[in-house]
Design a protein around this motif. Structure first.
Motif, PDB file in Angstrom:
ATOM      1  N   ASP A   1      15.369  17.937   0.817  1.00  0.00           N
ATOM      2  CA  ASP A   1      14.017  18.500   0.913  1.00  0.00           C
ATOM      3  C   ASP A   1      14.017  19.672   1.885  1.00  0.00           C
ATOM      4  OD1 ASP A   1      12.879  16.603  -0.833  1.00  0.00           O
ATOM      5  OD2 ASP A   1      12.768  15.141   0.795  1.00  0.00           O
ATOM      6  N   TRP A   2      13.877  20.865   1.341  1.00  0.00           N
ATOM      7  CA  TRP A   2      13.878  22.069   2.158  1.00  0.00           C
ATOM      8  C   TRP A   2      12.486  22.686   2.166  1.00  0.00           C
ATOM      9  CZ3 TRP A   2      17.813  24.158   5.083  1.00  0.00           C
ATOM     10  CH2 TRP A   2      19.056  23.511   4.980  1.00  0.00           C
ATOM     11  N   ASP A   3      11.896  22.769   3.356  1.00  0.00           N
ATOM     12  CA  ASP A   3      10.595  23.408   3.530  1.00  0.00           C
ATOM     13  C   ASP A   3      10.790  24.713   4.292  1.00  0.00           C
ATOM     14  OD1 ASP A   3       9.189  21.308   2.299  1.00  0.00           O
ATOM     15  OD2 ASP A   3       9.182  20.166   4.169  1.00  0.00           O
ATOM     16  N   LEU A   4      10.017  25.709   3.907  1.00  0.00           N
ATOM     17  CA  LEU A   4      10.131  27.024   4.527  1.00  0.00           C
ATOM     18  C   LEU A   4       8.795  27.437   5.127  1.00  0.00           C
ATOM     19  CD1 LEU A   4      12.155  28.767   1.664  1.00  0.00           C
ATOM     20  CD2 LEU A   4      13.059  27.884   3.825  1.00  0.00           C
ATOM     21  N   ALA A   5       8.863  28.089   6.276  1.00  0.00           N
ATOM     22  CA  ALA A   5       7.679  28.663   6.916  1.00  0.00           C
ATOM     23  C   ALA A   5       7.837  30.180   6.901  1.00  0.00           C
ATOM     24  CB  ALA A   5       7.542  28.151   8.348  1.00  0.00           C
ATOM     25  N   THR A   6       6.772  30.871   6.558  1.00  0.00           N
ATOM     26  CA  THR A   6       6.865  32.316   6.374  1.00  0.00           C
ATOM     27  C   THR A   6       5.636  33.032   6.916  1.00  0.00           C
ATOM     28  OG1 THR A   6       7.137  34.068   4.712  1.00  0.00           O
ATOM     29  CG2 THR A   6       5.871  32.123   4.055  1.00  0.00           C
ATOM     30  N   LYS A   7       5.826  34.282   7.240  1.00  0.00           N
ATOM     31  CA  LYS A   7       4.697  35.110   7.670  1.00  0.00           C
ATOM     32  C   LYS A   7       3.834  35.520   6.479  1.00  0.00           C
ATOM     33  CE  LYS A   7       3.626  39.287  10.344  1.00  0.00           C
ATOM     34  NZ  LYS A   7       4.193  40.453  11.066  1.00  0.00           N
ATOM     35  N   ALA A   8       4.395  35.466   5.291  1.00  0.00           N
ATOM     36  CA  ALA A   8       3.653  35.877   4.092  1.00  0.00           C
ATOM     37  C   ALA A   8       2.509  34.902   3.813  1.00  0.00           C
ATOM     38  CB  ALA A   8       4.593  35.933   2.892  1.00  0.00           C
ATOM     39  N   THR A   9       1.392  35.424   3.402  1.00  0.00           N
ATOM     40  CA  THR A   9       0.256  34.583   3.020  1.00  0.00           C
ATOM     41  C   THR A   9       0.491  34.036   1.611  1.00  0.00           C
ATOM     42  OG1 THR A   9      -0.959  36.406   2.019  1.00  0.00           O
ATOM     43  CG2 THR A   9      -1.280  36.029   4.394  1.00  0.00           C
ATOM     44  N   PRO A  10      -0.245  33.000   1.216  1.00  0.00           N
ATOM     45  CA  PRO A  10      -0.089  32.484  -0.148  1.00  0.00           C
ATOM     46  C   PRO A  10      -0.266  33.567  -1.212  1.00  0.00           C
ATOM     47  CG  PRO A  10      -1.337  30.932   1.162  1.00  0.00           C
ATOM     48  CD  PRO A  10      -1.156  32.155   2.020  1.00  0.00           C
ATOM     49  N   LYS A  11      -1.217  34.445  -1.004  1.00  0.00           N
ATOM     50  CA  LYS A  11      -1.449  35.515  -1.974  1.00  0.00           C
ATOM     51  C   LYS A  11      -0.228  36.417  -2.082  1.00  0.00           C
ATOM     52  CE  LYS A  11      -4.741  39.219  -3.084  1.00  0.00           C
ATOM     53  NZ  LYS A  11      -5.997  39.904  -2.661  1.00  0.00           N
ATOM     54  N   GLN A  12       0.379  36.716  -0.947  1.00  0.00           N
ATOM     55  CA  GLN A  12       1.562  37.581  -0.952  1.00  0.00           C
ATOM     56  C   GLN A  12       2.763  36.873  -1.583  1.00  0.00           C
ATOM     57  OE1 GLN A  12       1.384  38.225   3.258  1.00  0.00           O
ATOM     58  NE2 GLN A  12       0.382  40.234   3.072  1.00  0.00           N
ATOM     59  N   VAL A  13       2.909  35.574  -1.309  1.00  0.00           N
ATOM     60  CA  VAL A  13       4.008  34.810  -1.910  1.00  0.00           C
ATOM     61  C   VAL A  13       3.875  34.805  -3.427  1.00  0.00           C
ATOM     62  CG1 VAL A  13       5.015  32.506  -2.155  1.00  0.00           C
ATOM     63  CG2 VAL A  13       4.396  33.351   0.114  1.00  0.00           C
ATOM     64  N   ARG A  14       2.673  34.609  -3.913  1.00  0.00           N
ATOM     65  CA  ARG A  14       2.453  34.537  -5.360  1.00  0.00           C
ATOM     66  C   ARG A  14       2.635  35.901  -6.021  1.00  0.00           C
ATOM     67  NH1 ARG A  14      -2.824  31.013  -6.601  1.00  0.00           N
ATOM     68  NH2 ARG A  14      -1.763  30.802  -8.621  1.00  0.00           N
ATOM     69  N   ARG A  15       2.442  36.953  -5.253  1.00  0.00           N
ATOM     70  CA  ARG A  15       2.673  38.283  -5.798  1.00  0.00           C
ATOM     71  C   ARG A  15       4.171  38.592  -5.891  1.00  0.00           C
ATOM     72  NH1 ARG A  15       0.169  41.226  -2.158  1.00  0.00           N
ATOM     73  NH2 ARG A  15       2.056  41.959  -1.110  1.00  0.00           N
ATOM     74  N   ILE A  16       4.943  38.058  -4.949  1.00  0.00           N
ATOM     75  CA  ILE A  16       6.378  38.355  -4.892  1.00  0.00           C
ATOM     76  C   ILE A  16       7.168  37.546  -5.915  1.00  0.00           C
ATOM     77  CG2 ILE A  16       8.437  38.138  -3.419  1.00  0.00           C
ATOM     78  CD1 ILE A  16       6.587  38.795  -1.034  1.00  0.00           C
TER      79      ILE A  16
END
Length: 428
Positions: free
Chosen positions: A44-59
């Protein structure tokens, strides 16, 4: 920092690289990093990011909004696995059950809101770099569980962390640091404010994945949590408690309902049922666990076959299988009244009896309610009484489970009851 290095799946490195190239700092966090520091493999690998959910979904083209209100988006990677990405967060307001959060800019903010230092270590899959601002790796090396920052504050933010502390300490054989321990003991009474589902899920995790659940369960008792959440179990005298957790410990992982039934076997049946209802298990699970917890012991192998069939009729095949496992675990733990040979002999005799396909319930009878109607009886409570009497008859002599023979038995039953077999017969 530890010489043990995590080995991230290629998909994790691809996700991190994609986000970093887009300008968003991203780290691996949580259980996978903790497990790596302990020399354990994690899937189980969880990641924390500076990107917002909207930005993640765009990428990323394939995403799942698994917890978008809390900043979490699932990314379906090339290996077909979904990895959860959560935007850096900080707590704005907490009430002991829920937290109001806002997005943060730095990994430091995200780690500072976590429960224990061992869960507040981040690792960068591309740079192979740990970030451990609260000494989680040192605590792991020392076999110590400690909250991030002030213990009272951490537990008051979410009282479920008390149960998580006991589970982690038990599963990883850690000693809870003194300040953390005093805080959780002092706040244990506040666990009553949590929802039954969250309380249940923590217990199921202990019973499901911990190979030695006796440690966590012993901490539950020592911290007073058993008395707060499960007074029915807390009321057990020391010897019965020790026997119960020894049996639970001897049962295999991945069988939480079986372990729960073993834990409840010394508890009065009505109290056990009340506890299960309070945990809000499904009706089917409540019934299955309650039946197993309250079942009488496996019958001795040298009993008369009729008594063996009566036991099977009362309890059924599922209880026989589950109780056999519990009694085998009890024998292996050295806490039971039977040795392993006695349990295996009982199980073998019951299985041998089942192989003869004896009638064990009313549905197995060669006669049913329709046949009774054809004999002139009106439907009513008498049907159940007659069929149950027939079942007792064939439990003694299974070979007599034939329609003609049972029809004759019905006539004798009705004669004893002074009921005429005609269209005007009373339905009793």
């Amino acid at each position: 920092m530890s010489t043990v290095r995590p080995i991230a799946p290629g998909a994790v490195r691809w996700i991190v690289r994609t986000l970093e190239e887009a300008g968003y700092e991203t780290w691996a966090v949580g259980g996978a990093v903790r497990d790596a520091l302990m020399g354990r493999t994690s899937v189980d690998w969880d990641l924390a990011t500076k990107a917002t959910p909207k930005q993640v979904r765009r990428i990323f083209s394939r995403t799942v909004p698994v917890g978008i209100d809390h900043g979490t988006v699932g990314v379906l990677a090339r290996d077909g696995v979904m990895y959860e990405l959560t935007t850096f967060r900080r707590d704005v307001q907490t009430d002991g059950r829920h937290a109001l959060v806002e997005f943060a800019e730095r990994i430091e903010d995200d780690l500072s809101r976590r429960d224990f230092t061992i869960n507040a270590v981040a690792w960068h899959p591309l740079r192979d770099e740990f970030y451990d601002p609260f000494g989680g790796e040192e605590d792991l090396s020392a076999g110590r569980l400690r909250t991030v920052g002030d213990a009272d504050q951490r537990f008051k933010e979410d009282y479920l962390r008390i149960l998580r502390a006991l589970r982690f300490a038990g599963r990883f054989d850690l000693k809870i640091e003194d300040v953390t321990w005093r805080s959780l003991v002092g706040l244990a009474y506040r666990l009553q404010t949590l929802s039954p589902e969250r309380i249940r899920d923590e217990l199921i995790k202990v019973l499901s994945i911990d190979p030695s659940p006796w440690r966590a369960l012993s901490l539950y008792r020592e911290a007073g949590v058993i008395d707060v959440l499960y007074p029915e179990i807390g009321a057990l005298r020391e010897g019965l408690w020790d026997d119960a957790i020894a049996v639970v410990n001897a049962l295999p992982v991945g069988r939480p309902k079986l372990r729960l039934a073993a834990l409840l076997r010394p508890v009065v049946e009505s109290d056990a049922v009340g506890l299960l209802v309070r945990l809000r298990l499904s009706n089917a699970d409540t019934d299955a666990v309650a039946r197993l917890a309250s079942a009488t012991d496996l019958p001795s192998a040298d009993l008369d076959p009729t008594l063996l069939r009566r036991w099977l009729s009362r309890h059924g095949r599922a209880v026989m299988r589950g109780l056999s496992r519990i009694e085998i675990a009890s024998a292996r733990s050295g806490r039971g009244s039977k040795n392993l040979r006695m349990v295996v002999d009982s199980w073998s005799r019951l299985r041998a009896e089942l192989r003869t396909s004896p009638p064990l319930k009313v549905d197995d009878l060669a006669i049913d309610g329709g046949d009774l109607k054809k004999m002139g009886l009106k439907p009513g409570p008498v049907f159940g009484e007659i069929l149950n009497e027939l079942l007792e008859h064939v439990l003694e002599e299974p070979q007599r489970n034939q329609k003609a023979i049972l029809a004759h038995e019905v006539e004798k039953i009705l004669q004893r009851r002074s009921v005429k077999i005609d269209g005007e017969a009373d339905s009793l």
